[in-house]
Scaffold this active site. Structure first.
Site, PDB file in Angstrom:
ATOM      1  N   GLY A 310       0.735  -1.269   0.000  1.00  8.88           N
ATOM      2  CA  GLY A 310       0.000   0.000   0.000  1.00  8.88           C
ATOM      3  C   GLY A 310       0.760   1.312   0.000  1.00  8.88           C
ATOM      4  O   GLY A 310       0.117   2.350   0.085  1.00  8.88           O
ATOM      5  N   CYS A 315      -1.841   3.504  -5.079  1.00 14.66           N
ATOM      6  CA  CYS A 315      -2.461   2.429  -4.299  1.00 14.66           C
ATOM      7  C   CYS A 315      -3.596   2.935  -3.438  1.00 14.66           C
ATOM      8  O   CYS A 315      -3.483   4.008  -2.841  1.00 14.66           O
ATOM      9  CB  CYS A 315      -1.449   1.804  -3.342  1.00 14.66           C
ATOM     10  SG  CYS A 315      -0.055   1.088  -4.155  1.00 14.66           S
ATOM     11  N   ARG A 416      -3.703 -10.320  -9.470  1.00 17.45           N
ATOM     12  CA  ARG A 416      -2.766  -9.737  -8.504  1.00 17.45           C
ATOM     13  C   ARG A 416      -3.524  -9.354  -7.227  1.00 17.45           C
ATOM     14  O   ARG A 416      -3.004  -9.412  -6.135  1.00 17.45           O
ATOM     15  CB  ARG A 416      -2.112  -8.488  -9.102  1.00 17.45           C
ATOM     16  CG  ARG A 416      -1.001  -7.921  -8.241  1.00 17.45           C
ATOM     17  CD  ARG A 416      -0.254  -6.813  -8.960  1.00 17.45           C
ATOM     18  NE  ARG A 416       1.030  -6.586  -8.333  1.00 17.45           N
ATOM     19  CZ  ARG A 416       1.228  -5.732  -7.336  1.00 17.45           C
ATOM     20  NH1 ARG A 416       0.241  -5.029  -6.857  1.00 17.45           N
ATOM     21  NH2 ARG A 416       2.426  -5.598  -6.806  1.00 17.45           N
TER      22      ARG A 416
HETATM   23  P1  XMP Z   1       5.096   4.062  -6.713  1.00 14.36           P
HETATM   24  O1  XMP Z   1       4.910   4.804  -5.411  1.00 14.36           O
HETATM   25  O2  XMP Z   1       6.532   3.957  -7.089  1.00 14.36           O
HETATM   26  O3  XMP Z   1       4.574   2.571  -6.422  1.00 14.36           O
HETATM   27  O4  XMP Z   1       4.243   4.655  -7.783  1.00 14.36           O
HETATM   28  C1  XMP Z   1       4.672   1.522  -7.348  1.00 14.36           C
HETATM   29  C2  XMP Z   1       4.236   0.212  -6.705  1.00 14.36           C
HETATM   30  O5  XMP Z   1       2.856   0.228  -6.336  1.00 14.36           O
HETATM   31  C3  XMP Z   1       2.326  -1.104  -6.320  1.00 14.36           C
HETATM   32  N1  XMP Z   1       1.062  -1.102  -7.071  1.00 14.36           N
HETATM   33  C4  XMP Z   1      -0.158  -1.075  -6.508  1.00 14.36           C
HETATM   34  N2  XMP Z   1      -0.538  -1.161  -5.205  1.00 14.36           N
HETATM   35  N3  XMP Z   1      -2.810  -0.971  -5.879  1.00 14.36           N
HETATM   36  C5  XMP Z   1      -1.882  -1.117  -4.894  1.00 14.36           C
HETATM   37  O6  XMP Z   1      -2.250  -1.209  -3.704  1.00 14.36           O
HETATM   38  C6  XMP Z   1      -2.497  -0.895  -7.208  1.00 14.36           C
HETATM   39  O7  XMP Z   1      -3.368  -0.752  -8.075  1.00 14.36           O
HETATM   40  C7  XMP Z   1      -1.097  -0.961  -7.543  1.00 14.36           C
HETATM   41  N4  XMP Z   1      -0.436  -0.968  -8.718  1.00 14.36           N
HETATM   42  C8  XMP Z   1       0.885  -1.040  -8.400  1.00 14.36           C
HETATM   43  C9  XMP Z   1       3.369  -1.990  -6.955  1.00 14.36           C
HETATM   44  O8  XMP Z   1       4.003  -2.705  -5.914  1.00 14.36           O
HETATM   45  C10 XMP Z   1       4.314  -0.993  -7.632  1.00 14.36           C
HETATM   46  O9  XMP Z   1       5.610  -1.494  -7.788  1.00 14.36           O
END
Ligand code: XMP
Length: 504
Positions: A310, A315, A416
């Site tokens: 999260g 997220c 996922r």
């Molecule tokens: P940043 O902060 O670098 O984060 O943009 C990228 C990471 O976020 C995760 N990720 C998600 N987590 N819902 C979530 O809770 C989502 O829809 C989602 N999409 C990506 C993932 O670990 C990524 O590397």
């Protein structure tokens, strides 16, 4: 345990990157001379501790190539068919090489139009031409095509324009130095290698010599090819996907789920690690956010643990499900288990500024994974859009509605977020969609991020990542401290290349 179901007032405190700063130390470090070499997995090291996220608005082959050239690595997302994802691995692995042992070739009867498509797909400038027995009959490069009008591409065949006389070739076991000498002496760009039976056994190109000089930090395998990672799930055809990616030459598979403690995800890791077909592929597991989560990954046999539930900029897991651990604490706790087991770990998500990279590493991570920070670069998938006179690129969570239910297209990323998919009632999205400012080429963005890390290492007095782990110390700050840390009492009139504003 520290997480026992006690009244909230007694529950353990969790901290985010913004809650702390690093303490300055006595130092003799020269920022430009620090060594940022680190471990990605048990067996792979990288010169730059940065990974691009397995997201469909962040990492496809262009990003993976640029990341590996610059000393990091990219994780190809899995929101596409197995064939398409495997083809992207192939594109990265063929993008440069010391010696290409299974070069792409073309048959003399192929039309120039088809040849042109093949060269475009793999970003290459020419191919050896072979007969049915794989014997070299010619070579066709840009130089042979330059004066042919594209109107004639359908009519003409490779055999009509290829160079077939006085071909310069080398023996299959030629040394790097001899190959370079032959290329220079004959002023050619490609050197096909021929084995004793006269068959094509490899190819050496001048482009690869130039790239090696241009990108001395590149993350490469034993054959001099760029390394690449790819995301897989653990449900449905995940095993088929893993096998296809392995056959295409992937270096690392990331069992990529929102909750790595899902029993089926751990089973998938155990299965991959115990199958000898995957012995040359490193396996990363994630995501977890606690020490026991990291231990479960380690017990399943992973080669690196990915941490973060999260923290990502897109997220919503923490608000939708009320679940997560502020990322600095998650990294610190999970890294305790990883350190004890000698397994590297990755801090995934929530990195906004270069200073956050050093904070993640001091908390115990060996590398960081970035999504939003890289989504605005030229190499990220997707077109630029113009909004209010500024350029932006799409960035969306892999658990967002757009990624899980693309209009008119199949989604491959839904699972996922659905370890619970066997239940009748499915959960809602756990991510959002939006735009991030366009930031130009990746190497300029990485240059600023890594420059920031060099500065952190200077202040902490760390010549290398090991010393950063040892010497880094945090101080906790208040909201007032955070406000004081960012530019204040000024209307900014010029953009700084390494400051994107106070995030909200
Ligand atoms: P940043 O902060 O670098 O984060 O943009 C990228 C990471 O976020 C995760 N990720 C998600 N987590 N819902 C979530 O809770 C989502 O829809 C989602 N999409 C990506 C993932 O670990 C990524 O590397």
């Amino acid at each position: 345990s520290a997480y026992a179901p006690v009244p909230p007032i007694f529950a353990k405190m969790g901290l985010a990157y913004d809650d702390v700063l690093l303490l300055p130390n006595e130092t003799d470090v020269i920022p430009s001379e620090v060594d940022t070499t680190t471990r990605l997995t048990r067996e792979i090291t990288m010169k730059v501790p940065v990974i691009s996220a397995a997201m469909d608005t962040v990492t496809e082959s262009d990003m993976a190539i640029a990341m590996a050239r610059n000393g990091g690595i990219g994780v190809l997302h899995r929101n596409l068919s197995i064939d398409d994802q495997a083809a992207q691995v192939d594109v990265v692995k063929r993008s440069e090489s010391g010696m290409i042992t299974d070069p792409l070739t073309v048959n003399p009867e192929v039309s120039l139009a088809d040849l042109d498509k093949l060269c475009g797909k793999f970003h290459i400038s020419g191919l050896p031409v072979v007969d049915k027995e794989n014997r070299l009959v010619g070579i066709i490069t840009n130089r042979d095509m330059r004066f042919i009008p594209s109107d004639d591409y359908d009519r003409l065949k490779v055999k009509d324009v290829m160079t077939k006389d006085n071909l310069i070739t080398g023996p299959a076991n030629i040394s790097k130095e001899d190959a370079h000498r032959l290329l220079a002496q004959h002023k050619v760009e490609k050197l096909p290698l021929i084995d004793e039976s006269g068959k094509l056994a490899g190819l050496i190109t001048v482009k690869d010599f130039v790239k090696t000089e241009q990108y001395p930090d590149a993350t490469k395998d034993a054959q001099g090819r760029l390394r690449v990672a790819a995301g897989i799930g653990f449900l449905g055809d995940a095993w088929q996907r893993a096998s296809a990616l392995m056959e295409a030459g992937v270096d690392v598979l990331v069992v990529d789920t929102a909750n790595g403690e899902a029993r089926l995800a751990l089973d998938m890791i155990r299965r991959l690690k115990s199958d000898s077909a995957f012995k040359d592929v490193q396996i990363i597991g994630g995501n977890i956010a606690t020490r026991s989560g990291a231990q479960a990954m380690i017990d399943a046999g992973v080669d690196a643990v990915k941490i973060g539930v999260g923290p990502g900029s897109i997220c919503t897991t923490r608000v939708v499900a009320g679940v997560g651990v502020p990322q600095l604490t998650a990294v610190y706790d999970a890294a305790q288990a990883c350190k004890a087991a000698g397994i590297p770990c990755i801090a995934d998500g929530g990195i906004h500024y270069s200073g956050d990279i050093a904070k993640a590493l001091v908390a115990g991570a060996d590398t960081v994974m970035l999504g939003g920070t890289l989504a605005g670069t030229e190499e990220a998938p997707g077109e630029k859009v113009l909004l209010h006179g500024k350029q932006y690129k799409l960035y969306r969570g892999m658990g967002s509605l757009g990624a899980m239910a693309p209009r008119g297209k199949k989604s491959y990323s839904k699972d996922r977020y659905s370890g619970r998919c066997h239940l009748k009632r499915k959960g809602g999205p756990e991510g959002v969609e939006g735009e991030v400012p366009y930031r130009g080429p990746l190497n300029a963005v990485l240059y600023q991020l890594i420059g920031g890390l060099h500065q952190s290492m200077f202040y902490v007095g760390a010549h290398n990542i090991g010393e950063l782990h040892e010497k880094g110390r945090f101080i906790r700050i208040t909201d007032a401290g955070l406000r004081e840390s960012h530019p204040h009492d000024i209307v900014m009139t010029a953009e700084a290349p390494n400051y994107t504003g106070f995030h909200n």
